[in-house]
Motif scaffolding. Structure first.
Motif, PDB file in Angstrom:
ATOM      1  N   LYS A 138     -84.389 -63.687  46.175  1.00 35.62           N
ATOM      2  CA  LYS A 138     -84.886 -63.242  47.478  1.00 35.62           C
ATOM      3  C   LYS A 138     -86.012 -64.154  47.975  1.00 35.62           C
ATOM      4  N   THR A 145     -85.349 -69.655  54.857  1.00 35.64           N
ATOM      5  CA  THR A 145     -85.249 -69.224  56.251  1.00 35.64           C
ATOM      6  C   THR A 145     -86.530 -69.511  57.030  1.00 35.64           C
ATOM      7  N   GLU A 153     -77.737 -70.094  59.804  1.00 35.32           N
ATOM      8  CA  GLU A 153     -76.672 -69.761  60.737  1.00 35.32           C
ATOM      9  C   GLU A 153     -75.764 -70.965  61.003  1.00 35.32           C
ATOM     10  N   ILE A 172     -74.844 -64.225  50.178  1.00 35.64           N
ATOM     11  CA  ILE A 172     -74.261 -63.362  51.212  1.00 35.64           C
ATOM     12  C   ILE A 172     -74.848 -61.953  51.122  1.00 35.64           C
ATOM     13  N   LYS A 173     -74.996 -61.456  49.896  1.00 35.55           N
ATOM     14  CA  LYS A 173     -75.548 -60.113  49.688  1.00 35.55           C
ATOM     15  C   LYS A 173     -76.987 -60.027  50.190  1.00 35.55           C
ATOM     16  N   LYS A 175     -78.439 -62.039  52.339  1.00 36.16           N
ATOM     17  CA  LYS A 175     -78.443 -62.257  53.785  1.00 36.16           C
ATOM     18  C   LYS A 175     -78.132 -60.967  54.529  1.00 36.16           C
ATOM     19  N   LYS A 176     -77.198 -60.183  54.024  1.00 39.45           N
ATOM     20  CA  LYS A 176     -76.857 -58.901  54.652  1.00 39.45           C
ATOM     21  C   LYS A 176     -78.031 -57.927  54.570  1.00 39.45           C
ATOM     22  N   GLN A 177     -78.745 -57.938  53.422  1.00 38.38           N
ATOM     23  CA  GLN A 177     -79.890 -57.047  53.254  1.00 38.38           C
ATOM     24  C   GLN A 177     -80.971 -57.325  54.291  1.00 38.38           C
ATOM     25  N   TYR A 178     -81.134 -58.607  54.640  1.00 42.01           N
ATOM     26  CA  TYR A 178     -82.204 -58.992  55.556  1.00 42.01           C
ATOM     27  C   TYR A 178     -81.711 -59.191  56.988  1.00 42.01           C
ATOM     28  N   ALA A 179     -80.415 -58.963  57.224  1.00 45.75           N
ATOM     29  CA  ALA A 179     -79.851 -59.232  58.553  1.00 45.75           C
ATOM     30  C   ALA A 179     -80.579 -58.467  59.645  1.00 45.75           C
ATOM     31  N   SER A 180     -80.840 -57.173  59.414  1.00 45.14           N
ATOM     32  CA  SER A 180     -81.503 -56.356  60.431  1.00 45.14           C
ATOM     33  C   SER A 180     -82.945 -56.784  60.653  1.00 45.14           C
TER      34      SER A 180
END
Length: 310
Positions: A138, A145, A153, A172-173, A175-180
């Motif tokens: 993480k 980022t 992106e 990917i996992k 990235k999804k956790q932090y997407a919001s």
């Protein structure tokens, strides 16, 4: 931007520049091959990649307005330990190593510019190596980022995962956790830009009395809104956010040739807004992963290695 160059050097460079068009996935330099050029990316993205235990490992990625060459095979005198290949279709300009070596002997301004460029390369490489070595998955994701905005992106996730030493599924996992948290509507985007402008252009981090309240007042935000933006969008507490800009400012000052002949590191820290030596050293080690003294020594070592190559 870094140093004025002579008309003679401008003419020499313009006479010897060549242009390249490189297709996606095309290899510019083979691993264990020779790199004969110093490249500058006008458009597109390149990466360095090496093979270890039959596994391909991405060592860096560079996009527009960055220089790329083989460091291990600098000047084409030794083989490159890394393959250099295109992640996207690229437009490049380049100058041959033989021309560079000749100009180094006659043009001081080119030596100065090249030294600054190599110092930046070593600094970036050292920070990247540190976070990959000691950070969690993480932490590596957040570091990437924050320091390479837009890369996540734009560039293939499998290459980014390789660079950050994690499996694509893990990336990917996360990235999804932090997407919001990283999603910004137009208003939030503008607020974040205003905050960064205060730090970069107005250098409010130099104010020793800066506080969440004073920064919010300057921005005409409520303290609650500012705190929420820092926590959710920048992933940092207030003082960590301010100290991040202070430390980057100090690093830039240390990297200026001869700066430490006139200022102590503590003086630079004071000018950057730190009010105590202990707070400065703790913050520097937290951001960079080493003490300010060790960091300044690492820059000296980088210059000595560059000079020995020349």
């Amino acid at each position: 931007m870094m140093y004025p160059i002579s008309e003679l050097l401008k003419d020499e460079i313009s006479q010897h520049l060549v242009s390249f068009q490189v297709k996606k996935d095309e290899v510019l330099v083979e691993e264990n091959g020779y790199c004969h050029y110093m490249y500058f990316i006008l458009k597109g993205a390149l990466m360095g990649r090496t093979v270890y235990n039959k596994k391909k490992i991405v060592t860096y990625m560079s996009i527009e307005n960055e220089f790329v060459s083989s460091i291990s095979g600098l000047y084409g005198t030794n083989v490159s330990k890394e393959e250099i290949s295109a992640i996207e279709d690229c437009s490049l300009i380049a100058i041959h190593n033989d021309v560079l070596k000749r100009l180094f002997l006659t043009q001081f301004d080119l030596n100065f510019l090249f030294r600054v460029m190599i110092e930046k390369y070593y600094t970036d490489a050292q920070e990247r190596t540190h976070i990959v070595r000691v950070g969690s998955a993480k932490e590596r994701f957040l570091y990437f980022t924050q320091t390479k905005p837009g890369y996540m992106e734009r560039l293939p996730l499998e290459h980014i995962a390789s660079l950050l030493d994690m499996k694509p599924f893990t990336l990917i996992k996360i990235k999804k956790q932090y997407a919001s948290k990283f999603f910004k509507d137009r208003e939030t985007e503008e607020l974040c830009i205003a905050i960064e402008k205060c730090m970069v252009e107005n250098q409010l981090f130099k104010d020793k009395e800066i506080s969440l309240y004073s920064l919010a007042k300057h921005l005409n935000f409520s303290t609650h809104k500012l705190s929420a933006l820092l926590n959710n969008q920048f992933e940092q507490k207030f003082m960590d956010f301010v100290n991040f800009y202070r430390i980057n400012y100090i690093k830039e000052q240390i990297a200026i040739p001869g700066s430490l002949q006139y200022y102590t590191i503590e003086t630079l820290a004071n000018n950057a807004g730190f009010s105590s030596r202990s707070a400065f050293y703790n913050a520097f080690n937290k951001v960079v992963g080493m003490s300010p003294v060790d960091y300044s020594k690492s820059l000296v070592g980088s210059v000595e290695r560059v000079n020995s190559c020349q």
